[in-house]
Write a protein that holds these residues in place. Sequence first.
Motif, PDB file in Angstrom:
ATOM      1  N   SER A 112      -7.997  -2.188  -3.243  1.00  0.00           N
ATOM      2  CA  SER A 112      -7.834  -1.106  -2.295  1.00  0.00           C
ATOM      3  C   SER A 112      -8.010   0.241  -2.997  1.00  0.00           C
ATOM      4  O   SER A 112      -7.412   0.486  -4.036  1.00  0.00           O
ATOM      5  CB  SER A 112      -6.440  -1.186  -1.668  1.00  0.00           C
TER       6      SER A 112
ATOM      7  N   ARG B 251      -9.461   3.003   2.122  1.00  0.00           N
ATOM      8  CA  ARG B 251      -8.473   3.492   3.089  1.00  0.00           C
ATOM      9  C   ARG B 251      -8.468   5.012   3.021  1.00  0.00           C
ATOM     10  O   ARG B 251      -7.923   5.575   2.095  1.00  0.00           O
ATOM     11  CB  ARG B 251      -7.089   2.941   2.755  1.00  0.00           C
TER      12      ARG B 251
ATOM     13  N   ASP C 126      -5.921  10.174   0.145  1.00  0.00           N
ATOM     14  CA  ASP C 126      -4.899  10.792   0.983  1.00  0.00           C
ATOM     15  C   ASP C 126      -5.451  12.053   1.647  1.00  0.00           C
ATOM     16  O   ASP C 126      -6.601  12.439   1.425  1.00  0.00           O
ATOM     17  CB  ASP C 126      -3.604  11.051   0.205  1.00  0.00           C
TER      18      ASP C 126
ATOM     19  N   ASP D 240      -7.421   8.651   4.712  1.00  0.00           N
ATOM     20  CA  ASP D 240      -6.589   9.321   5.707  1.00  0.00           C
ATOM     21  C   ASP D 240      -7.503   9.977   6.733  1.00  0.00           C
ATOM     22  O   ASP D 240      -8.554  10.513   6.380  1.00  0.00           O
ATOM     23  CB  ASP D 240      -5.709  10.373   5.029  1.00  0.00           C
TER      24      ASP D 240
ATOM     25  N   SER E 289      -7.646   4.234  -1.937  1.00  0.00           N
ATOM     26  CA  SER E 289      -7.116   5.095  -0.881  1.00  0.00           C
ATOM     27  C   SER E 289      -7.433   6.551  -1.172  1.00  0.00           C
ATOM     28  O   SER E 289      -7.456   6.972  -2.330  1.00  0.00           O
ATOM     29  CB  SER E 289      -5.596   4.932  -0.778  1.00  0.00           C
TER      30      SER E 289
ATOM     31  N   LEU F 239      -4.552   6.064   9.002  1.00  0.00           N
ATOM     32  CA  LEU F 239      -5.896   5.539   9.186  1.00  0.00           C
ATOM     33  C   LEU F 239      -6.484   5.994  10.513  1.00  0.00           C
ATOM     34  O   LEU F 239      -5.764   6.105  11.506  1.00  0.00           O
ATOM     35  CB  LEU F 239      -5.863   4.005   9.141  1.00  0.00           C
TER      36      LEU F 239
ATOM     37  N   ILE G 295      -0.997   6.824   4.220  1.00  0.00           N
ATOM     38  CA  ILE G 295      -2.320   7.125   4.766  1.00  0.00           C
ATOM     39  C   ILE G 295      -2.264   6.940   6.281  1.00  0.00           C
ATOM     40  O   ILE G 295      -1.784   5.927   6.761  1.00  0.00           O
ATOM     41  CB  ILE G 295      -3.385   6.159   4.188  1.00  0.00           C
TER      42      ILE G 295
ATOM     43  N   GLN H  98       0.844  -1.187   0.000  1.00  0.00           N
ATOM     44  CA  GLN H  98       0.000   0.000   0.000  1.00  0.00           C
ATOM     45  C   GLN H  98       0.878   1.235   0.000  1.00  0.00           C
ATOM     46  O   GLN H  98       0.896   1.982   0.946  1.00  0.00           O
ATOM     47  CB  GLN H  98      -0.915  -0.004   1.234  1.00  0.00           C
TER      48      GLN H  98
ATOM     49  N   THR I  37      -2.243   1.656  -6.432  1.00  0.00           N
ATOM     50  CA  THR I  37      -1.248   2.719  -6.289  1.00  0.00           C
ATOM     51  C   THR I  37      -1.355   3.759  -7.400  1.00  0.00           C
ATOM     52  O   THR I  37      -0.525   4.651  -7.495  1.00  0.00           O
ATOM     53  CB  THR I  37       0.173   2.129  -6.288  1.00  0.00           C
TER      54      THR I  37
END
Length: 122
Positions: free
Chosen positions: A43, A83, A47, A85, A45, A27, A25, A21, A56
Amino acid sequence: MSDLTFLLLIAFIITFPIIEQGIPIRLPKGTSQQVDTQKQIVSVSVDRDGRIYLGTDLVQLDELRAGLQARLAENPELRLVIRGDESSRYGVVAQIARLANELKITRMSLATNGDGSNATPD
């Protein structure tokens, strides 16, 4: 010698998800459960600046839709982990959850840090 091998194995198991990952981030804290890693997990994410990553790859919301549709076509049992932030805007995470719902992704979870789950407010 076997103790050293065992320690290296544990270190690898702990650090591999962090390497995988690559998006930094922070979490939020909360309760968590282990996710079955045998199933295909995708996943997404977010940020702290609200940028969205599929795996990614930096994507826009419409690109995220296309990417998730393609992965869902390959595997209808797809599991989505969002995911976000802890300092990111909640609205971006909510948009991703709504998008997953529109695409009929039924296996979705929000990643949390996992500690502080039983803390009581003052």
